[in-house]
Design an enzyme around this catalytic site. Sequence first.
Site, PDB file in Angstrom:
ATOM      1  NE  ARG A  59      -3.048   0.620   3.100  1.00  0.00           N
ATOM      2  CZ  ARG A  59      -2.717   0.973   4.438  1.00  0.00           C
ATOM      3  NH1 ARG A  59      -1.938   2.215   4.568  1.00  0.00           N
ATOM      4  NH2 ARG A  59      -2.550   0.073   5.383  1.00  0.00           N
ATOM      5  CE1 TYR A 112     -12.634  12.735 -17.330  1.00  0.00           C
ATOM      6  CE2 TYR A 112     -12.503  12.706 -14.620  1.00  0.00           C
ATOM      7  CZ  TYR A 112     -12.986  12.103 -15.873  1.00  0.00           C
ATOM      8  OH  TYR A 112     -13.105  10.777 -15.962  1.00  0.00           O
ATOM      9  CG  ASP A 184      -5.685  16.879 -15.472  1.00  0.00           C
ATOM     10  OD1 ASP A 184      -4.916  16.411 -16.494  1.00  0.00           O
ATOM     11  OD2 ASP A 184      -6.862  16.706 -15.100  1.00  0.00           O
ATOM     12  CE  LYS A 209      -8.867   9.087 -19.153  1.00  0.00           C
ATOM     13  NZ  LYS A 209      -9.270  10.409 -18.613  1.00  0.00           N
TER      14      LYS A 209
HETATM   15  C1  LIG Z   1      -9.822  10.708 -17.473  1.00  0.00           C
HETATM   16  C2  LIG Z   1      -9.230  11.980 -16.951  1.00  0.00           C
HETATM   17  C3  LIG Z   1      -9.173  12.278 -15.507  1.00  0.00           C
HETATM   18  C4  LIG Z   1      -9.629  11.120 -14.622  1.00  0.00           C
HETATM   19  O1  LIG Z   1      -8.979   9.940 -14.703  1.00  0.00           O
HETATM   20  P1  LIG Z   1      -9.206   8.312 -14.278  1.00  0.00           P
HETATM   21  O2  LIG Z   1      -8.047   7.696 -14.516  1.00  0.00           O
HETATM   22  O3  LIG Z   1     -10.550   8.069 -15.365  1.00  0.00           O
HETATM   23  O4  LIG Z   1      -9.646   8.377 -12.876  1.00  0.00           O
HETATM   24  C5  LIG Z   1      -8.772  13.327 -15.120  1.00  0.00           C
HETATM   25  N1  LIG Z   1      -8.427  14.401 -15.778  1.00  0.00           N
HETATM   26  C6  LIG Z   1      -8.689  14.391 -17.315  1.00  0.00           C
HETATM   27  C7  LIG Z   1      -8.348  15.536 -18.164  1.00  0.00           C
HETATM   28  C8  LIG Z   1      -9.020  13.147 -17.927  1.00  0.00           C
HETATM   29  O5  LIG Z   1      -9.180  13.049 -19.149  1.00  0.00           O
END
Ligand SMILES: *Cc1c(COP(=O)(O)O)cnc(C)c1O
Length: 393
Positions: A59, A112, A184, A209
Amino acid sequence: MTDDPKNFSTRALWAGHLPPVAGEDVATPIHHSVTFGYYDMDEWFDVALDRKPGHIYSRNTNPTVRPLEVTMSSLEGSEEAVSFSTGMAAISNTLYTLLEPGDRAVAIKDTYGGTNKIFLEFLPRMKVDCCLCDTLDFDTIEEEVRKGCKLLYLETPTNPLLKVVDIERLARVAHEVGALVIVDNTFATMVNQRPLELGADIVLYSATKYLNGHSDAMGGIVCGPREIVDRVYHYREINGATLHANSAYLILRGLKTLELRMQRHNENGQRIAEFLHDHDKVDQVFYPGLPAHTNHDVARKQMDGFGGMLSFSLHGDFDQVKQLVPNLTHAHAAASLGSVATLIGPPRVTSHVELTMEERKAMGIPESLIRYSAGVENVDDLIDDLKRGLAAL
Ligand SMILES: *Cc1c(COP(=O)(O)O)cnc(C)c1O
């Protein structure tokens, strides 16, 4: 990690690698073990207190997860990085670490969906005042930041309209009032955009992603100064949103080809955006690499490539989308983005499904909008596919 002199793709392959020993694994082994044995109590004690390197319990740290974090901090040019089970875990753990009751946070409105929920629902519940500003109204964002805040939260390019936010300009104002700047960087990745060089303090990702890039693992990463990342790590250690070793392996493997993949995503994104821009069945195209894009000048200033994400609207209503999407043979109609295979989704049934038609309209999201995550396929094939699909409308 910042003093690593090598170029990007070299660091992507070697930064997480320990000095060689005879007969070692060339691929990072996947350590499924939950716990790690110690027979010398003094050694166990030293590792537990961080006086000696080592792993105790998965963890907290794990020998497959750690090389991913080391590689990420090298690629981002940050002092330190910490990983999470998902992108949302990275975002929520960071915000809950840094904000306390009575604090004020400024963010853009087009974050997001999950992030937006944190600002609208969860942070207000813990008495954090969240001020969400129109994403492209930089004057108002500056004004709100100048009123004083603990942090400024940005995301660029945004989903689904690919709005581009001027990181350098807003970071300068945030630092005047002593606020931390979080970006982000999921859509651009550090191949195309390096927020730390533009003045941001913390960069975070959904590794689900582009970083993983193959739609087969979820994860999140936070990069920044050691002092801050250590605090976020401490929160995660207890909160428990740890990245699994299997996913860490897949994301680490994805990073090895990130630069190559992003180069192709950039080329495909640009070509497809230009094709759609000139098509008579298409109403609007949103892509930072088009000169017609609202913030093309800011995008050119802060991005080295414009990425594989774009969106476009069709003349007509949602019925047109219903016809087009099933007709495409080289695009998975599915949520998510940033994979080697092309993914498409209309915000009306994905990210913005819970809103009314009026609410979508107020956000500038046409009913016939389609988000297109260009994969790394041969771009002529992708364009032919779209050509055929659009001709049938
Ligand atoms: C998909 C996404 C998230 C969230 O990510 P997860 O891995 O689905 O929790 C946050 N910010 C952006 C810009 C995203 O495309």
